[in-house]
Scaffold this active site. Structure first.
Site, PDB file in Angstrom:
ATOM      1  N   ASP A  49       0.830  -1.206   0.000  1.00 56.31           N
ATOM      2  CA  ASP A  49       0.000   0.000   0.000  1.00 56.31           C
ATOM      3  C   ASP A  49       0.863   1.254   0.000  1.00 56.31           C
ATOM      4  O   ASP A  49       1.654   1.477   0.913  1.00 56.31           O
ATOM      5  CB  ASP A  49      -0.907   0.001   1.235  1.00 56.31           C
ATOM      6  CG  ASP A  49      -1.831   1.201   1.258  1.00 56.31           C
ATOM      7  OD1 ASP A  49      -2.840   1.178   0.531  1.00 56.31           O
ATOM      8  OD2 ASP A  49      -1.547   2.159   1.999  1.00 56.31           O
ATOM      9  N   TYR A  54       3.169   9.891   0.333  1.00 56.88           N
ATOM     10  CA  TYR A  54       3.984   9.258   1.365  1.00 56.88           C
ATOM     11  C   TYR A  54       5.449   9.648   1.217  1.00 56.88           C
ATOM     12  O   TYR A  54       5.997   9.674   0.113  1.00 56.88           O
ATOM     13  CB  TYR A  54       3.843   7.738   1.315  1.00 56.88           C
ATOM     14  CG  TYR A  54       2.494   7.208   1.771  1.00 56.88           C
ATOM     15  CD1 TYR A  54       1.589   8.012   2.448  1.00 56.88           C
ATOM     16  CD2 TYR A  54       2.126   5.893   1.524  1.00 56.88           C
ATOM     17  CE1 TYR A  54       0.358   7.528   2.864  1.00 56.88           C
ATOM     18  CE2 TYR A  54       0.892   5.396   1.937  1.00 56.88           C
ATOM     19  CZ  TYR A  54       0.005   6.216   2.601  1.00 56.88           C
ATOM     20  OH  TYR A  54      -1.210   5.737   3.007  1.00 56.88           O
ATOM     21  N   ASN A 158     -11.193   7.135   2.966  1.00 51.14           N
ATOM     22  CA  ASN A 158     -11.759   8.115   3.897  1.00 51.14           C
ATOM     23  C   ASN A 158     -13.084   8.712   3.428  1.00 51.14           C
ATOM     24  O   ASN A 158     -13.486   9.787   3.898  1.00 51.14           O
ATOM     25  CB  ASN A 158     -10.749   9.245   4.164  1.00 51.14           C
ATOM     26  CG  ASN A 158      -9.446   8.728   4.726  1.00 51.14           C
ATOM     27  OD1 ASN A 158      -9.402   8.165   5.810  1.00 51.14           O
ATOM     28  ND2 ASN A 158      -8.364   8.891   3.960  1.00 51.14           N
ATOM     29  N   GLN A 179     -10.762   2.674   1.785  1.00 52.15           N
ATOM     30  CA  GLN A 179      -9.772   2.506   2.850  1.00 52.15           C
ATOM     31  C   GLN A 179     -10.059   3.552   3.930  1.00 52.15           C
ATOM     32  O   GLN A 179      -9.889   4.750   3.709  1.00 52.15           O
ATOM     33  CB  GLN A 179      -8.347   2.656   2.312  1.00 52.15           C
ATOM     34  CG  GLN A 179      -7.298   2.319   3.362  1.00 52.15           C
ATOM     35  CD  GLN A 179      -5.875   2.346   2.820  1.00 52.15           C
ATOM     36  OE1 GLN A 179      -4.992   2.962   3.421  1.00 52.15           O
ATOM     37  NE2 GLN A 179      -5.640   1.681   1.694  1.00 52.15           N
ATOM     38  N   SER A 209      -4.360   2.235   9.862  1.00 51.84           N
ATOM     39  CA  SER A 209      -4.075   2.390  11.290  1.00 51.84           C
ATOM     40  C   SER A 209      -4.833   1.378  12.141  1.00 51.84           C
ATOM     41  O   SER A 209      -5.496   1.732  13.125  1.00 51.84           O
ATOM     42  CB  SER A 209      -4.416   3.813  11.745  1.00 51.84           C
ATOM     43  OG  SER A 209      -3.755   4.138  12.950  1.00 51.84           O
ATOM     44  N   LEU A 211      -3.846  -0.543  14.341  1.00 51.55           N
ATOM     45  CA  LEU A 211      -3.353  -0.595  15.719  1.00 51.55           C
ATOM     46  C   LEU A 211      -3.461   0.772  16.385  1.00 51.55           C
ATOM     47  O   LEU A 211      -2.805   1.038  17.394  1.00 51.55           O
ATOM     48  CB  LEU A 211      -1.904  -1.091  15.748  1.00 51.55           C
ATOM     49  CG  LEU A 211      -1.680  -2.499  15.185  1.00 51.55           C
ATOM     50  CD1 LEU A 211      -0.198  -2.851  15.199  1.00 51.55           C
ATOM     51  CD2 LEU A 211      -2.483  -3.532  15.966  1.00 51.55           C
ATOM     52  N   GLY A 259       1.834  -1.115   8.758  1.00 50.20           N
ATOM     53  CA  GLY A 259       3.114  -0.555   8.338  1.00 50.20           C
ATOM     54  C   GLY A 259       4.121  -0.519   9.460  1.00 50.20           C
ATOM     55  O   GLY A 259       3.828  -0.061  10.566  1.00 50.20           O
ATOM     56  N   THR A 260       5.302  -1.028   9.204  1.00 54.28           N
ATOM     57  CA  THR A 260       6.428  -0.955  10.126  1.00 54.28           C
ATOM     58  C   THR A 260       7.700  -1.087   9.307  1.00 54.28           C
ATOM     59  O   THR A 260       7.694  -1.717   8.250  1.00 54.28           O
ATOM     60  CB  THR A 260       6.364  -2.067  11.193  1.00 54.28           C
ATOM     61  OG1 THR A 260       7.565  -2.031  11.986  1.00 54.28           O
ATOM     62  CG2 THR A 260       6.247  -3.439  10.566  1.00 54.28           C
ATOM     63  N   ARG A 265       9.191  -7.288  12.989  1.00 55.27           N
ATOM     64  CA  ARG A 265       7.750  -7.042  13.090  1.00 55.27           C
ATOM     65  C   ARG A 265       7.054  -7.358  11.772  1.00 55.27           C
ATOM     66  O   ARG A 265       5.937  -7.888  11.770  1.00 55.27           O
ATOM     67  CB  ARG A 265       7.497  -5.590  13.492  1.00 55.27           C
ATOM     68  CG  ARG A 265       7.915  -5.279  14.921  1.00 55.27           C
ATOM     69  CD  ARG A 265       7.713  -3.818  15.240  1.00 55.27           C
ATOM     70  NE  ARG A 265       8.254  -3.475  16.557  1.00 55.27           N
ATOM     71  CZ  ARG A 265       8.500  -2.236  16.957  1.00 55.27           C
ATOM     72  NH1 ARG A 265       8.253  -1.228  16.144  1.00 55.27           N
ATOM     73  NH2 ARG A 265       8.999  -2.021  18.163  1.00 55.27           N
TER      74      ARG A 265
END
Length: 295
Positions: A49, A54, A158, A179, A209, A211, A259-260, A265
């Site tokens: 994604d 970004y 959104n 999304q 998001s 988390l 995302g990380t 992870r």
């Protein structure tokens, strides 16, 4: 890894790797980016994604530098457009704004293709609802990029149901997903009609998001985290995996975007798919998230 089919031209992995932080990593080398993608592929996570904005309009190019034809053929690329911020190639902009004009959409698609060194985008999303959107112009532009072969499928991000309906009414091409922010800490979409709208129409939503931007693990959410940890310990996974599994358990077929930049992870993202959340467990976590039992 389960897969979700959106149309005859597109299916994606149920879990999605979010690249919004790709340019924030201290290491943006080709090898490191490829290692991240490989860690995803090892778990069956094939969907990446992106968005033009970004990394200050640099993340797409960072991804493109690492793609080989072989690697490109193993993944689906999602990207977004319409946010114009006074950075990068739009540094002359006087203010941050949204642009859903035909000219901007076509230009953004061409920029994305060039920067990522690809010949098509698997899924293009309009990033934010634009108060000045001319639905006829925007819809025709999205139809155009699909007809040209530059984009396989289109959707939004959104949007509320009325935004979706306004745009879709002016299009020939079906919008395939929205999304939106969904998590244990942002659970309003389960009650405000957003998820019900897409579930009714058979459009699997994507969750950004999932988390809560990391706030899920702040001290103020200690009780919820304890509940997550208890379940995680029973299944041999961490709290994050349980929080994502909570989303996966919903019948709307939600696709969480995670995302990380940490390779360890990334290698554990797929743990969420190993857990089955039953109804009572789902409501136990929901109760903790609400701060009270359901009525």
């Amino acid at each position: 890894m389960d897969r979700v089919k959106f149309n005859d031209a597109l299916e994606m992995s149920r879990l999605v790797y979010g690249m919004w932080r790709l340019g924030d990593d201290a290491d943006t080398s080709v090898d490191h980016i490829r290692n991240k993608i490989s860690a995803c592929l090892d778990q069956g996570i094939t969907t990446m994604d992106q968005a033009d904005i970004y990394g200050g309009y640099e993340a797409e190019e960072i991804l493109g530098s690492a793609l080989t034809p072989e690697l490109r053929n193993q993944i689906e690329i999602v990207t977004k457009c319409d946010i114009v911020a006074p950075v990068g190639r739009y540094s002359n902009a006087r203010v941050k704004y949204y642009d859903t004009s035909r000219a901007h959409i076509l230009s953004s698609v061409d920029h994305s293709l060039r920067l990522m060194k690809i010949d098509h985008i698997d899924l293009l999303l309009i990033h934010r609802p634009d108060p000045l959107m001319d639905a006829c112009e925007t819809g025709a532009a999205l139809d155009e990029v699909v007809a040209s072969g530059k984009v396989r499928a289109v959707g939004v991000s959104n949007f509320r149901p009325w935004d979706w309906e306004l745009l879709q009414a002016s299009m020939k091409t079906p919008l395939v997903t929205n999304q939106i922010e969904i998590s244990l800490l942002h659970h309003a979409p389960f009650a405000n009609g957003d998820i019900a709208f897409h579930q009714k129409n058979g459009q699997p939503p994507m969750a950004w998001s999932p988390l809560g931007g990391g706030s899920l693990f702040e001290p103020k959410n200690a009780a919820l985290r304890t509940a997550l940890k208890t379940i995680g310990d029973d299944h041999g996974v961490d709290e994050a995996a349980v929080a994502v599994a909570w989303l996966l358990a919903h019948p709307a077929r939600i696709l969480p975007v995670l995302g990380t930049n940490n390779l360890d992870r990334i290698a554990r993202i797929g743990d969420a798919a190993k857990i089955q959340i039953d109804r009572e467990t789902w409501f136990d976590l929901y109760t903790h998230a609400l701060g009270h039992e359901v009525a």
